[in-house]
Design a protein around this motif. Sequence first.
Motif, PDB file in Angstrom:
ATOM      1  N   PRO A   1     -44.298 -19.911 -21.300  1.00  0.00           N
ATOM      2  CA  PRO A   1     -43.581 -20.446 -22.354  1.00  0.00           C
ATOM      3  C   PRO A   1     -43.288 -19.169 -23.378  1.00  0.00           C
ATOM      4  CG  PRO A   1     -45.373 -22.014 -22.258  1.00  0.00           C
ATOM      5  CD  PRO A   1     -45.367 -20.816 -21.122  1.00  0.00           C
TER       6      PRO A   1
ATOM      7  N   ASP B   1     -40.472 -23.293 -18.131  1.00  0.00           N
ATOM      8  CA  ASP B   1     -41.620 -23.306 -18.729  1.00  0.00           C
ATOM      9  C   ASP B   1     -42.675 -24.524 -18.611  1.00  0.00           C
ATOM     10  OD1 ASP B   1     -40.467 -25.043 -20.558  1.00  0.00           O
ATOM     11  OD2 ASP B   1     -40.637 -23.465 -22.383  1.00  0.00           O
TER      12      ASP B   1
ATOM     13  N   LEU C   1     -49.630 -25.665 -22.623  1.00  0.00           N
ATOM     14  CA  LEU C   1     -48.987 -24.586 -21.763  1.00  0.00           C
ATOM     15  C   LEU C   1     -49.511 -23.016 -22.151  1.00  0.00           C
ATOM     16  CD1 LEU C   1     -45.445 -26.054 -21.322  1.00  0.00           C
ATOM     17  CD2 LEU C   1     -47.527 -25.947 -19.710  1.00  0.00           C
TER      18      LEU C   1
ATOM     19  N   THR D   1     -41.979 -27.500 -19.753  1.00  0.00           N
ATOM     20  CA  THR D   1     -41.882 -28.531 -20.863  1.00  0.00           C
ATOM     21  C   THR D   1     -41.176 -29.841 -20.482  1.00  0.00           C
ATOM     22  OG1 THR D   1     -40.119 -27.434 -21.716  1.00  0.00           O
ATOM     23  CG2 THR D   1     -42.181 -26.777 -22.701  1.00  0.00           C
ATOM     24  N   VAL D   2     -40.226 -29.813 -19.577  1.00  0.00           N
ATOM     25  CA  VAL D   2     -39.514 -31.071 -19.051  1.00  0.00           C
ATOM     26  C   VAL D   2     -39.646 -30.772 -17.516  1.00  0.00           C
ATOM     27  CG1 VAL D   2     -37.458 -32.311 -19.194  1.00  0.00           C
ATOM     28  CG2 VAL D   2     -38.141 -31.147 -21.134  1.00  0.00           C
TER      29      VAL D   2
ATOM     30  N   GLU E   1     -42.707 -34.940 -19.997  1.00  0.00           N
ATOM     31  CA  GLU E   1     -42.540 -33.834 -20.984  1.00  0.00           C
ATOM     32  C   GLU E   1     -44.110 -33.230 -21.551  1.00  0.00           C
ATOM     33  OE1 GLU E   1     -39.301 -34.374 -23.965  1.00  0.00           O
ATOM     34  OE2 GLU E   1     -39.523 -36.352 -23.240  1.00  0.00           O
ATOM     35  N   LEU E   2     -44.190 -31.879 -21.435  1.00  0.00           N
ATOM     36  CA  LEU E   2     -45.528 -31.550 -21.878  1.00  0.00           C
ATOM     37  C   LEU E   2     -45.293 -30.506 -23.133  1.00  0.00           C
ATOM     38  CD1 LEU E   2     -46.677 -30.012 -18.501  1.00  0.00           C
ATOM     39  CD2 LEU E   2     -47.111 -32.177 -19.544  1.00  0.00           C
ATOM     40  N   PRO E   3     -46.067 -30.647 -24.129  1.00  0.00           N
ATOM     41  CA  PRO E   3     -46.010 -30.094 -25.419  1.00  0.00           C
ATOM     42  C   PRO E   3     -46.368 -28.572 -25.137  1.00  0.00           C
ATOM     43  CG  PRO E   3     -47.865 -31.370 -25.340  1.00  0.00           C
ATOM     44  CD  PRO E   3     -47.056 -31.651 -24.186  1.00  0.00           C
ATOM     45  N   LYS E   4     -45.798 -27.673 -25.841  1.00  0.00           N
ATOM     46  CA  LYS E   4     -46.038 -26.079 -25.666  1.00  0.00           C
ATOM     47  C   LYS E   4     -47.701 -25.774 -25.919  1.00  0.00           C
ATOM     48  CE  LYS E   4     -41.672 -24.410 -26.951  1.00  0.00           C
ATOM     49  NZ  LYS E   4     -40.967 -23.574 -28.006  1.00  0.00           N
TER      50      LYS E   4
ATOM     51  N   TRP F   1     -44.746 -19.088 -29.457  1.00  0.00           N
ATOM     52  CA  TRP F   1     -44.880 -20.215 -30.328  1.00  0.00           C
ATOM     53  C   TRP F   1     -45.673 -20.169 -31.507  1.00  0.00           C
ATOM     54  CZ3 TRP F   1     -48.104 -24.338 -31.052  1.00  0.00           C
ATOM     55  CH2 TRP F   1     -49.102 -24.376 -30.178  1.00  0.00           C
TER      56      TRP F   1
ATOM     57  N   SER G   1     -37.163 -27.299 -17.000  1.00  0.00           N
ATOM     58  CA  SER G   1     -37.428 -26.236 -17.918  1.00  0.00           C
ATOM     59  C   SER G   1     -38.344 -25.195 -17.235  1.00  0.00           C
ATOM     60  CB  SER G   1     -38.081 -26.637 -19.189  1.00  0.00           C
ATOM     61  OG  SER G   1     -37.153 -27.527 -20.033  1.00  0.00           O
TER      62      SER G   1
ATOM     63  N   ALA H   1     -50.600 -26.186 -15.587  1.00  0.00           N
ATOM     64  CA  ALA H   1     -50.726 -25.723 -16.892  1.00  0.00           C
ATOM     65  C   ALA H   1     -52.048 -24.830 -16.987  1.00  0.00           C
ATOM     66  CB  ALA H   1     -50.898 -26.889 -17.954  1.00  0.00           C
TER      67      ALA H   1
END
Length: 114
Positions: free
Chosen positions: A21, A85, A104, A87-88, A98-101, A24, A83, A63
Amino acid sequence: MGCVSSKRSKEDEGKKKIRKPKPWKHSGPITEAQLTQMREEFWDTAPHYGGRREIWDALKAAAEAELSFAQTIIDSAGVIVQSNDLTVCYDERGAKYELPKYVLSAPVNLILDN
């Protein structure tokens, strides 16, 4: 006229090469222990969001794995990556994951525990 081979098929979608990812930032500074706790809480409750348990398990393993091994896990589990990365994602039945950042990668404002 378009060429049939110019369109991506559903099968091709599942073969997207995954990547890390983008960097962030958490809303505030966060320690490694807090990040670990957030991750554990997410993975403990993730199957309750819907989808199949074995797909959640594969996503967790991916992950936590090195990128090349994560790709093998995703491909073997039949996960369709929307996605790159992770995330989806979707499973073969169309359930969305759906995975939160924070599960990851670590945020740029992570405070390292001593």
